[in-house]
Write a protein that holds these residues in place. Structure first.
Motif, mmCIF file in Angstrom:
data_model
loop_
_atom_site.group_PDB
_atom_site.id
_atom_site.type_symbol
_atom_site.label_atom_id
_atom_site.label_comp_id
_atom_site.label_asym_id
_atom_site.label_seq_id
_atom_site.Cartn_x
_atom_site.Cartn_y
_atom_site.Cartn_z
ATOM 1 N N VAL A 42 83.680 65.629 25.325
ATOM 2 C CA VAL A 42 82.837 64.551 25.836
ATOM 3 C C VAL A 42 83.045 63.291 25.012
ATOM 4 O O VAL A 42 82.862 63.304 23.787
ATOM 5 C CB VAL A 42 81.346 64.936 25.819
ATOM 6 C CG1 VAL A 42 80.502 63.814 26.422
ATOM 7 C CG2 VAL A 42 81.112 66.241 26.573
ATOM 8 N N THR A 43 83.427 62.210 25.678
ATOM 9 C CA THR A 43 83.620 60.919 25.028
ATOM 10 C C THR A 43 82.596 59.933 25.582
ATOM 11 O O THR A 43 82.475 59.778 26.798
ATOM 12 C CB THR A 43 85.040 60.378 25.274
ATOM 13 O OG1 THR A 43 85.992 61.303 24.736
ATOM 14 C CG2 THR A 43 85.217 59.021 24.611
ATOM 15 N N MET A 44 81.856 59.292 24.696
ATOM 16 C CA MET A 44 80.846 58.314 25.105
ATOM 17 C C MET A 44 81.372 56.899 24.849
ATOM 18 O O MET A 44 81.736 56.560 23.721
ATOM 19 C CB MET A 44 79.537 58.538 24.347
ATOM 20 C CG MET A 44 78.451 57.529 24.679
ATOM 21 S SD MET A 44 76.909 57.823 23.741
ATOM 22 C CE MET A 44 76.186 59.140 24.743
ATOM 23 N N LYS A 45 81.411 56.086 25.889
ATOM 24 C CA LYS A 45 81.770 54.672 25.762
ATOM 25 C C LYS A 45 80.519 53.917 25.341
ATOM 26 O O LYS A 45 79.549 53.828 26.082
ATOM 27 C CB LYS A 45 82.306 54.154 27.094
ATOM 28 C CG LYS A 45 82.633 52.660 27.113
ATOM 29 C CD LYS A 45 83.763 52.284 26.177
ATOM 30 C CE LYS A 45 84.235 50.860 26.472
ATOM 31 N NZ LYS A 45 85.153 50.355 25.426
ATOM 32 N N LYS A 293 75.782 70.169 34.117
ATOM 33 C CA LYS A 293 76.218 70.945 32.950
ATOM 34 C C LYS A 293 77.203 72.052 33.316
ATOM 35 O O LYS A 293 78.263 72.184 32.687
ATOM 36 C CB LYS A 293 75.001 71.531 32.236
ATOM 37 C CG LYS A 293 75.343 72.283 30.955
ATOM 38 C CD LYS A 293 74.093 72.690 30.190
ATOM 39 C CE LYS A 293 74.446 73.401 28.904
ATOM 40 N NZ LYS A 293 73.243 73.721 28.091
ATOM 41 N N SER A 294 76.891 72.851 34.315
ATOM 42 C CA SER A 294 77.775 73.958 34.697
ATOM 43 C C SER A 294 79.061 73.448 35.322
ATOM 44 O O SER A 294 80.161 73.939 35.035
ATOM 45 C CB SER A 294 77.057 74.889 35.676
ATOM 46 O OG SER A 294 75.936 75.497 35.066
ATOM 47 N N GLU A 295 78.946 72.435 36.177
ATOM 48 C CA GLU A 295 80.108 71.901 36.895
ATOM 49 C C GLU A 295 81.144 71.298 35.950
ATOM 50 O O GLU A 295 82.354 71.332 36.233
ATOM 51 C CB GLU A 295 79.628 70.849 37.897
ATOM 52 C CG GLU A 295 80.704 70.330 38.821
ATOM 53 C CD GLU A 295 80.125 69.471 39.937
ATOM 54 O OE1 GLU A 295 80.888 68.694 40.535
ATOM 55 O OE2 GLU A 295 78.912 69.592 40.230
ATOM 56 N N LEU A 296 80.698 70.753 34.828
ATOM 57 C CA LEU A 296 81.606 70.069 33.912
ATOM 58 C C LEU A 296 82.062 70.940 32.742
ATOM 59 O O LEU A 296 82.777 70.462 31.855
ATOM 60 C CB LEU A 296 80.936 68.803 33.376
ATOM 61 C CG LEU A 296 80.647 67.721 34.420
ATOM 62 C CD1 LEU A 296 79.883 66.561 33.796
ATOM 63 C CD2 LEU A 296 81.927 67.218 35.071
ATOM 64 N N ALA A 297 81.694 72.194 32.731
ATOM 65 C CA ALA A 297 82.127 73.095 31.660
ATOM 66 C C ALA A 297 83.653 73.122 31.569
ATOM 67 O O ALA A 297 84.349 73.246 32.585
ATOM 68 C CB ALA A 297 81.587 74.499 31.911
ATOM 69 N N GLY A 298 84.162 72.983 30.365
ATOM 70 C CA GLY A 298 85.607 73.043 30.139
ATOM 71 C C GLY A 298 86.365 71.780 30.498
ATOM 72 O O GLY A 298 87.589 71.738 30.365
ATOM 73 N N LYS A 299 85.665 70.730 30.939
ATOM 74 C CA LYS A 299 86.332 69.503 31.373
ATOM 75 C C LYS A 299 86.396 68.468 30.247
ATOM 76 O O LYS A 299 85.632 68.509 29.286
ATOM 77 C CB LYS A 299 85.584 68.885 32.562
ATOM 78 C CG LYS A 299 85.431 69.795 33.764
ATOM 79 C CD LYS A 299 86.766 70.095 34.418
ATOM 80 C CE LYS A 299 86.578 70.892 35.706
ATOM 81 N NZ LYS A 299 87.870 71.236 36.343
ATOM 82 N N ASN A 300 87.308 67.521 30.416
ATOM 83 C CA ASN A 300 87.404 66.367 29.528
ATOM 84 C C ASN A 300 86.697 65.219 30.226
ATOM 85 O O ASN A 300 87.204 64.690 31.221
ATOM 86 C CB ASN A 300 88.869 66.035 29.261
ATOM 87 C CG ASN A 300 89.047 64.979 28.185
ATOM 88 O OD1 ASN A 300 88.079 64.410 27.686
ATOM 89 N ND2 ASN A 300 90.292 64.702 27.834
#
Length: 326
Positions: A42-45, A293-300
């Motif tokens: 997770v990258t926060m701008k 939360k579940s949908e983005l598991a493992g994503k960049n």
């Protein structure tokens, strides 16, 4: 309807170089931020570090730069509950032109005082509808209206944020963007899809101010009968054609978050990063630790922290009700 292309976005970014802050993109850690999606990067701008604490400084400068000498002499007028007003006040001072901002009576006093400190004339209206009516009168008398979101310049300014975050993190799978009127998501989604066509774009709205979600479901810009959310910066009562058109073309999915999810996210960001974030700024954190939360598991994934304009009293009032679920 004509929209900017990647060349236009790069020209705008170059024109803003040295005039605005090139805000950092920060990698978040599950050790410090409670409830991030499992195995996600997770990258926060950090656009809350922008001039005046809001992304809107970008579009305001672009709009003022396009004004001719006659328009500059007449000054600018804007309506806002805070962030846009502060950006207009700052941009006008930086450009040596006059500014009048019309704000609802319920606006956080810290925002009103901030506009006055920057040299803008502040007028308080009964509500946002009355404020827009007053802006129409002043613009008819010669002042240039700077709309808070329905403007090619606001879209183009937001697009420069997309260019920056994808320069910093080019391998993003998804970008999570807060939605008020649509100026931020229209530009960010445009830039992101032009640079990385396979990136997935999520928009986040408060449940009580979901004009874009409703508009996209129906297929045309819609107006809400009522707005009810603590995230006043995301409290637009309507979607409008220019920004809606880009959202319709480039946004893959809209999600809605409750006010209590945003207050919990305020606490999470304060505890983990020591950030004083207004509710609108926490909408994306609320989304990735809640409905996505579940949908983005493992994503960049990339998320936008859009603003920090909140007074201490209001911040601590909300913080006291936002203890995170563990």
């Amino acid at each position: 309807m004509s929209y900017p292309d990647l060349r236009d976005i790069k020209i705008a970014a170059e024109s803003l170089r040295g005039k605005i802050i090139r805000t950092p993109s920060v990698r978040l850690s599950s050790d410090r931020i409670v409830g991030l999606p499992a195995d996600a990067q997770v990258t926060m701008k950090m656009e809350l570090f922008q001039e005046t604490g809001t992304f809107k400084a970008r579009g305001v400068l672009l709009a003022i730069a396009a004004m001719d000498p006659t328009a500059r002499a007449a000054g600018v007028v804007a309506v806002s509950g805070g962030n846009h007003a502060l950006a207009v006040a700052w941009g006008a001072k930086k450009s040596d032109i006059s500014a009048k901002v019309i704000m609802p009576k319920t606006t956080d006093s810290a925002r009103i005082e901030g506009c006055i400190a920057l040299g803008a004339e502040v007028e308080l209206a009964e509500d946002i509808t009355a404020a827009f009516a007053r802006m129409d009168i002043l613009s008819a008398a010669g002042a240039t209206p700077l709309h808070p979101f329905e403007s090619p310049y606001m879209t183009l300014g937001a697009a420069t944020i997309g260019l920056e975050i994808l320069t910093d993190t080019p391998d993003l799978d998804a970008l999570i963007i807060p939605v008020g009127g649509g100026g931020l998501i229209s530009g960010l989604a445009l830039a992101a899809k032009l640079i990385h066509p396979n990136i997935r774009i999520y928009g986040v709205e408060p449940v009580g101010a979901n004009s874009m979600s409703r508009s996209l479901k129906i297929g045309s810009p819609q107006r809400l009968d009522k707005v009810n959310t603590i995230a006043d910066s995301l409290g637009s009562p309507l979607a409008m054609p220019y920004s809606f058109g880009l959202a319709q073309r480039y946004v893959d999915q809209m999600v809605e978050v409750e006010d209590d999810e945003m207050t919990r996210a305020m606490t999470v960001l304060f505890d983990g990063l020591k950030i004083v974030a207004e509710p609108a700024c926490t909408a994306t954190t609320a989304a990735i630790t809640g409905p996505l939360k579940s949908e983005l598991a493992g994503k960049n994934i990339g998320i936008i922290a859009c603003g920090s304009n909140i007074g201490a009293k209001r911040f601590y009032e909300l913080l006291s009700s936002g203890a995170p679920k563990r």
